[in-house]
Write a protein that holds these residues in place. Structure first.
Motif, PDB file in Angstrom:
ATOM      1  N   PHE A  36       0.833  -1.208   0.000  1.00 19.29           N
ATOM      2  CA  PHE A  36       0.000   0.000   0.000  1.00 19.29           C
ATOM      3  C   PHE A  36       0.869   1.260   0.000  1.00 19.29           C
ATOM      4  O   PHE A  36       0.637   2.183  -0.776  1.00 19.29           O
ATOM      5  N   GLY A  77       4.011   1.570  -0.902  1.00 10.81           N
ATOM      6  CA  GLY A  77       4.759   1.668  -2.152  1.00 10.81           C
ATOM      7  C   GLY A  77       3.896   2.220  -3.273  1.00 10.81           C
ATOM      8  O   GLY A  77       4.300   3.113  -4.015  1.00 10.81           O
ATOM      9  N   ALA A  78       2.674   1.695  -3.377  1.00  5.10           N
ATOM     10  CA  ALA A  78       1.777   2.158  -4.442  1.00  5.10           C
ATOM     11  C   ALA A  78       1.437   3.633  -4.248  1.00  5.10           C
ATOM     12  O   ALA A  78       1.359   4.399  -5.217  1.00  5.10           O
ATOM     13  N   ALA A  79       1.264   4.049  -2.983  1.00  4.99           N
ATOM     14  CA  ALA A  79       0.934   5.452  -2.700  1.00  4.99           C
ATOM     15  C   ALA A  79       2.099   6.371  -3.084  1.00  4.99           C
ATOM     16  O   ALA A  79       1.900   7.408  -3.726  1.00  4.99           O
ATOM     17  N   LEU A  80       3.335   5.966  -2.710  1.00  7.79           N
ATOM     18  CA  LEU A  80       4.510   6.778  -3.064  1.00  7.79           C
ATOM     19  C   LEU A  80       4.674   6.830  -4.578  1.00  7.79           C
ATOM     20  O   LEU A  80       4.934   7.887  -5.161  1.00  7.79           O
ATOM     21  N   PHE A  81       4.507   5.674  -5.216  1.00 13.25           N
ATOM     22  CA  PHE A  81       4.626   5.613  -6.675  1.00 13.25           C
ATOM     23  C   PHE A  81       3.619   6.561  -7.333  1.00 13.25           C
ATOM     24  O   PHE A  81       3.965   7.349  -8.216  1.00 13.25           O
ATOM     25  N   GLY A  82       2.371   6.471  -6.886  1.00 16.36           N
ATOM     26  CA  GLY A  82       1.316   7.307  -7.473  1.00 16.36           C
ATOM     27  C   GLY A  82       1.610   8.782  -7.295  1.00 16.36           C
ATOM     28  O   GLY A  82       1.371   9.595  -8.197  1.00 16.36           O
ATOM     29  N   THR A  83       2.155   9.148  -6.127  1.00 21.25           N
ATOM     30  CA  THR A  83       2.486  10.555  -5.870  1.00 21.25           C
ATOM     31  C   THR A  83       3.550  11.030  -6.866  1.00 21.25           C
ATOM     32  O   THR A  83       3.399  12.081  -7.495  1.00 21.25           O
ATOM     33  N   GLY A  84       4.601  10.233  -7.037  1.00 19.80           N
ATOM     34  CA  GLY A  84       5.647  10.604  -7.993  1.00 19.80           C
ATOM     35  C   GLY A  84       5.129  10.671  -9.424  1.00 19.80           C
ATOM     36  O   GLY A  84       5.468  11.570 -10.193  1.00 19.80           O
ATOM     37  N   TRP A  85       4.263   9.716  -9.764  1.00 21.99           N
ATOM     38  CA  TRP A  85       3.696   9.652 -11.114  1.00 21.99           C
ATOM     39  C   TRP A  85       2.808  10.879 -11.376  1.00 21.99           C
ATOM     40  O   TRP A  85       2.803  11.449 -12.458  1.00 21.99           O
ATOM     41  N   LEU A 133      10.399   9.211  -5.826  1.00 20.56           N
ATOM     42  CA  LEU A 133       9.168   8.617  -5.282  1.00 20.56           C
ATOM     43  C   LEU A 133       8.732   7.413  -6.113  1.00 20.56           C
ATOM     44  O   LEU A 133       8.303   6.386  -5.571  1.00 20.56           O
ATOM     45  N   GLY A 157       8.672   3.805  -4.484  1.00 21.67           N
ATOM     46  CA  GLY A 157       7.357   3.167  -4.469  1.00 21.67           C
ATOM     47  C   GLY A 157       7.348   1.856  -5.236  1.00 21.67           C
ATOM     48  O   GLY A 157       6.793   0.854  -4.782  1.00 21.67           O
ATOM     49  N   LEU A 170       9.233  -0.763  -3.177  1.00 22.38           N
ATOM     50  CA  LEU A 170       8.457  -1.212  -2.006  1.00 22.38           C
ATOM     51  C   LEU A 170       7.295  -2.116  -2.405  1.00 22.38           C
ATOM     52  O   LEU A 170       7.030  -3.126  -1.768  1.00 22.38           O
ATOM     53  N   MET A 212      -2.227   3.491  -6.798  1.00 17.18           N
ATOM     54  CA  MET A 212      -1.327   4.294  -7.629  1.00 17.18           C
ATOM     55  C   MET A 212      -2.100   5.364  -8.389  1.00 17.18           C
ATOM     56  O   MET A 212      -1.735   6.545  -8.392  1.00 17.18           O
ATOM     57  N   THR A 218      -2.517  13.877  -6.400  1.00 17.57           N
ATOM     58  CA  THR A 218      -1.294  14.684  -6.451  1.00 17.57           C
ATOM     59  C   THR A 218      -1.342  15.692  -7.586  1.00 17.57           C
ATOM     60  O   THR A 218      -1.055  16.874  -7.403  1.00 17.57           O
TER      61      THR A 218
END
Lengths: 139, 132
Positions: A88, A90-98, B83, B87, B90, B117, B124
């Motif tokens: 969860f 990881g997916a949240a951090l990924f989505g933020t960067g994306w 990020l 992400g 992880l 995601m 964001t």
């Protein structure tokens, strides 16, 4: 044998990249428009996404119960089932960067080949990001 | 039409790798594997990355390359890359591995990861659009 596998991997990357190019998915501005639901929303990439899932589903259905691929290489499918905090977070951090730049790893490599020099900055962040975790949690 | 052709290309690329190499096309995992494994085991990863980087040449046989600018500032690009990398490492996957391969295999992990995601990306983007 090994040569065959290199050729198929090369073709896979080139055709996958072609798909990213032709759909416009490699262009971060298009991806950001896809996130712009309250503004100039471009939903077209959804068609690309759904169609790619349908085609892949057929391939995975074909290979599902086989232990060797058509080129006699072992088939490796992920067997992790855990729905845990790592997934969860990881997916949240990924989505933020994306959501910040509209770039994810596949399109980033296509942008390198399209000579969009600014993508170097993305890699300056990406590579340490990919390797930070194993330093803390040894696998 | 381009959206359909794009979906065919992405799906076909993934299909070739699983049917012949027996591997999942997950770009973040492939980049990570390429950087941490010995050269001798990296042939297919190197070939796939090379294919992706050279794909604009294949594309140019049929179309003109679009001219566009990457609009994010260098600092934002570094932050975004970091990020995305953190992400993906992880959660063990990115857009290709989770959202296309995983969802097409109906993996609960990947379906959940994809929803999270996309949700975070939507939020964001819209928050940044509001404040910047």
């Amino acid at each position: 044998m090994k040569m065959t596998l290199n050729i198929t991997a090369f073709l896979s990357g080139a055709i996958f990249g072609f798909g990213l190019l032709v759909s416009g998915f490699y262009n971060p501005n298009n991806v950001l428009s896809f996130f712009d639901i309250f503004g100039d929303w471009k939903i077209g990439l959804m068609i690309t996404f759904i169609l790619s899932i349908i085609i892949s589903a057929v391939a995975f259905q074909i290979i599902k119960n086989k232990s060797l691929s058509f080129a006699n290489n072992p088939v490796q499918l992920p067997d992790t089932k855990q729905l845990d905090l790592k997934l969860f977070a990881g997916a949240a951090l990924f989505g933020t960067g994306w959501g910040i730049a509209g770039i994810c790893p596949g399109p980033a490599l296509v942008l390198v080949g399209s000579l969009k020099i600014e993508v170097v900055y993305f890699f300056i962040g990406l590579i340490p990001g990919l390797f930070l975790i194993p330093i803390f949690f040894r696998k | 039409m381009e959206y359909i052709l794009g979906g065919l290309g992405i799906g076909l690329g993934i299909s070739i790798l699983i049917l012949f190499n027996g591997k999942i096309l997950g770009v973040s995992g492939i980049i990570r594997g390429f950087l941490q494994n010995p050269v001798a085991e990296n042939g297919w990863r190197f070939s796939l990355i090379l294919g992706l980087i050279l794909s604009p040449m294949l594309y140019q046989l049929f179309y003109d390359l679009n001219t566009f600018e990457i609009l994010s500032s260098p600092l934002l690009l570094i932050a975004a890359g970091f990020l995305v990398g953190l992400g993906a490492s992880l959660s063990n996957g990115c857009t290709s591995g989770h959202s296309v391969c995983g969802v097409s295999r109906l993996s609960p992990r990947s379906i959940l990861a994809t929803l999270i995601m996309m949700g975070f990306a939507f939020v964001t983007f819209n928050v940044l659009k509001f404040i910047l």
